[in-house]
Scaffold this active site. Structure first.
Site, PDB file in Angstrom:
ATOM      1  N   GLU A 282     -13.296 -22.648  -6.463  1.00 48.73           N
ATOM      2  CA  GLU A 282     -12.717 -23.217  -5.247  1.00 48.73           C
ATOM      3  C   GLU A 282     -13.212 -22.405  -4.047  1.00 48.73           C
ATOM      4  O   GLU A 282     -12.502 -21.580  -3.479  1.00 48.73           O
ATOM      5  CB  GLU A 282     -11.186 -23.200  -5.332  1.00 48.73           C
TER       6      GLU A 282
ATOM      7  N   HIS B 185      -4.089 -30.683  -1.245  1.00 47.77           N
ATOM      8  CA  HIS B 185      -2.892 -29.962  -0.808  1.00 47.77           C
ATOM      9  C   HIS B 185      -3.157 -29.099   0.411  1.00 47.77           C
ATOM     10  O   HIS B 185      -2.239 -28.682   1.104  1.00 47.77           O
ATOM     11  CB  HIS B 185      -2.392 -29.078  -1.949  1.00 47.77           C
ATOM     12  N   ASP B 186      -4.434 -28.817   0.681  1.00 49.60           N
ATOM     13  CA  ASP B 186      -4.806 -27.865   1.708  1.00 49.60           C
ATOM     14  C   ASP B 186      -5.109 -28.571   3.020  1.00 49.60           C
ATOM     15  O   ASP B 186      -5.125 -29.801   3.107  1.00 49.60           O
ATOM     16  CB  ASP B 186      -6.010 -27.051   1.244  1.00 49.60           C
TER      17      ASP B 186
ATOM     18  N   ASP C  45      -9.168 -20.052  -8.057  1.00 51.14           N
ATOM     19  CA  ASP C  45      -8.806 -20.125  -6.644  1.00 51.14           C
ATOM     20  C   ASP C  45      -9.479 -19.003  -5.857  1.00 51.14           C
ATOM     21  O   ASP C  45      -9.502 -17.847  -6.284  1.00 51.14           O
ATOM     22  CB  ASP C  45      -7.278 -20.014  -6.505  1.00 51.14           C
TER      23      ASP C  45
END
Length: 644
Positions: free
Chosen positions: A321, A390-391, A279
């Site tokens: 990511e 999800h973002d 992440d």
């Protein structure tokens, strides 16, 4: 290098069995030794090398020794394949375990549902312990090696992995390298005055250095968490907190932090993770006078991690990511001597955002302009292709691409923000602006795939025609991502058309973050409607299922750097060709709410002697007409045309 003896000294203290797995490990270790040493010294110099390189090599050896035999066997099988994660047979879904199934154990009962859809790769959103009232959706980790009790325990996770592996399914989990929760053991010890752990973070006695950082660092969450430093009363110090005040940035200029996080990486590898999602890697190295994003030494850290993984757990791929502009994201695949040897996988965030651009405008010109950069991805690496996650949805593609299409960049982004937040006369979208920056008026977009495509609005107004249009938009978006190549990643709930969930507004721990509107709790009675012919859920599920089935039948859809975009014969139609030596597959997508006409000439530059093509969606065969004749695509229609 003066520390070249370190590995031989470490090896002298270990006894290895004369079996194929040990011999392969030793061979890899010796092959990568020079590169590992060089990258380490590039980061830290020779000063720390003797102590911390010794620890690093002992960690690699212990990881191999502790790795279960069936994982070592799987490593060997993957090594014999042509980059397993490039395959057209893999289709993923990203989901929150608790919101999808309730618990890790309950996920086992949902695997048949996913298999029915065609999904064989799962990205399970953050599972490790995080404070319930300050979790950032699980990305504020308070224990990297303990499953949060809300989901189950580590044994449950291992059992699920084994069950998935037996069913031929792959697992992806997250690790957050940039920061830890302020309730992590390291932060707690730092607050208690332990200098060792204070050095794990960026801490300052006054605002002098923080203000120097702030002068060049942008804000990630200007609304909910302005600034990049937080005052900690227990310490009487300022701590770097780039994301939220409860997420303390880890200080990778301290080699002890690198070793500690490598230990966590290998913990994930040895529970059977196939892809480890790193992440926010763009933030992991900080330097005064810079934005502290995408710095060269951040790539050096990732390259070192990749070398270590190649040695100890070579069957695990790494995903970076990095949600950045196309020219910057290419760097995360590796450059120079590390070309295609940094991160194996990255998010194709630009293509995702450009699909939303096209659905709002009906114009694919900007999408086509971006492909020159996107296609620079190295062979042997791959994209995660997706429509939602999800973002939020960022609009970070470059101004030049927008200007090239004839739009004013500022006004164009303003239009998109108004369109998807439902503040435009011609919009049926139900979304919301996220992280509005009052200084620049920039913002990102929240909302589910279905709501942004107009389904929520259509249902609320009981408008059958608009429901039909919304479903078509949903499926053309999914089709474009699924056939693009790489690893298509569905987002849970999208396969049955979930609309925005506004219950987050009643939860104080979530109400400040409207991204929770597109993180639904699955109602399995709604999902059971896939059995009801003609229901919205059945129509979307069946169409998505068909796309996945077709994809898995076409080896040419494997990510073999074999995609070519059609010239812009019609601005409403996005078209690309996926090809092998004996087959061309034309993938066409009408992003307009009007009928589109595509000249047959568009096909002939790729297949000179082409006479017919067959649509794998409808099984309809088309005769190739003269150059002046047209293939007709209905509003939001997609065609997957094969030449053989």
């Amino acid at each position: 290098m003066k520390n070249s003896h370190i590995l031989s000294d470490v090896l002298a203290k270990h006894r290895f069995l004369n079996n194929p797995h040990d011999q392969s490990f030793l061979k890899r270790l010796q092959q990568h030794e020079s590169t590992i040493n060089g990258l380490y010294v590039q980061l830290y110099g020779d000063t720390y090398a003797a102590l911390f390189l010794d620890q690093l090599y002992r960690l690699l050896i212990n990881t191999h020794v502790e790795r279960a035999p069936h994982f070592k066997q799987r490593d060997a099988q993957k090594a014999g394949e042509q980059k397993w994660f490039l395959s057209n047979d893999i289709v993923g879904m990203s989901l929150y375990v608790d919101r999808f199934a309730g618990s890790i154990n309950a996920m086992n009962q949902k695997l048949p549902y996913l298999q029915q859809l065609g999904v064989n790769f799962l990205h399970l959103m953050p599972l490790m312990e995080s404070p319930a009232d300050a979790s950032d959706g699980g990305y504020a980790v308070s224990n990297f090696r303990k499953v949060d009790e809300r989901f189950g325990n580590i044994t449950d996770l291992k059992n699920l992995q084994q069950n998935m592996q037996q069913k031929g399914m792959y697992l992806m989990l997250d690790i957050v390298l940039n920061h830890a929760s302020n309730q992590h053991e390291w932060a707690i010890k730092a607050k208690q005055g332990d200098k060792k752990y204070q050095d794990f973070f960026y801490m300052y006695d006054d605002r002098v250095v923080p203000d120097q950082f702030e002068s060049t660092m942008p804000e990630v969450f200007p609304e909910s968490s302005p600034g990049n430093f937080t005052y900690v009363p227990e310490l009487n110090k300022w701590v770097m907190t780039v994301f939220h005040h409860y997420q303390w940035d880890l200080n990778f200029t301290n080699p002890a932090v690198l070793i500690a996080m490598l230990e966590n990486i290998f913990f994930y590898a040895n529970i059977g993770v196939d892809v480890l999602r790193i992440d926010a890697p763009a933030f992991i190295w900080k330097q005064l006078g810079t934005t502290c994003q995408n710095l060269p030494l951040a790539h050096t850290i990732l390259q070192l991690i990749k070398q270590c993984v190649n040695v100890a757990t070579p069957g695990m791929a790494l995903l970076g990511e990095a949600i950045v502009a196309p020219k910057d994201i290419m760097k995360y695949f590796g450059e120079g001597a590390f070309y295609a040897n940094e991160c194996d996988v990255a998010y194709n965030a630009t293509q995702m955002a450009l699909q939303w651009d096209a659905i709002a405008t009906g114009d694919t010109t900007i999408m086509l302009a971006a492909q020159q950069e996107i296609l620079k991805k190295p062979y042997g690496t791959t994209w995660i292709n997706y429509t939602r996650c999800h973002d939020d949805i960022g609009l970070g593609y470059e101004d030049e691409m927008i200007a090239q299409a004839g739009y004013n960049p500022y006004e164009h982004r303003k239009f998109l923000m108004n369109y998807f937040s439902g503040n435009h006369a011609y919009s049926s979208a139900s979304g919301a602006l996220f992280s509005v920056n009052p200084k620049t008026n920039d913002a990102r977009i929240s909302g589910t795939l279905a709501s942004l495509c107009g389904l929520e609005n259509a249902i609320n107004n009981n408008d059958a025609a608009l429901i039909e249009t919304a479903i078509k938009r949903i499926i053309v978006m999914q089709a474009c991502a699924i056939f693009y190549g790489g690893l298509p990643m569905l987002y849970y709930g999208d396969e049955v058309g979930y609309t925005n969930d506004y219950s987050y507004l009643n939860d104080a721990a979530k109400s400040y973050d409207n991204r929770w509107m597109h993180r639904p709790i699955i109602d399995w009675q709604k999902n059971d409607l896939i059995q009801t012919k003609g229901s919205i859920e059945q129509r979307i599920f069946e169409a998505t299922q068909q796309l996945i089935t077709i994809r898995k039948q076409l080896p040419a859809i494997s990510d073999l750097k074999n995609i070519h975009w059609l010239p812009p014969h019609n601005i409403h139609v996005a078209g690309y060709v996926r090809h092998t030596a004996d087959q061309h597959i034309y993938c066409l997508f009408n992003f307009s709410n009007e009928v589109a006409f595509l000249t047959w000439y568009a096909f002939k530059s790729f297949s000179k002697n082409l006479t017919t093509v067959t649509d794998l969606v409808t099984n309809k065969t088309y005769n190739i007409g003269p150059d002046a004749a047209y293939l007709i695509l209905e509003p939001y229609q997609y065609l997957i045309l094969t030449t053989a």
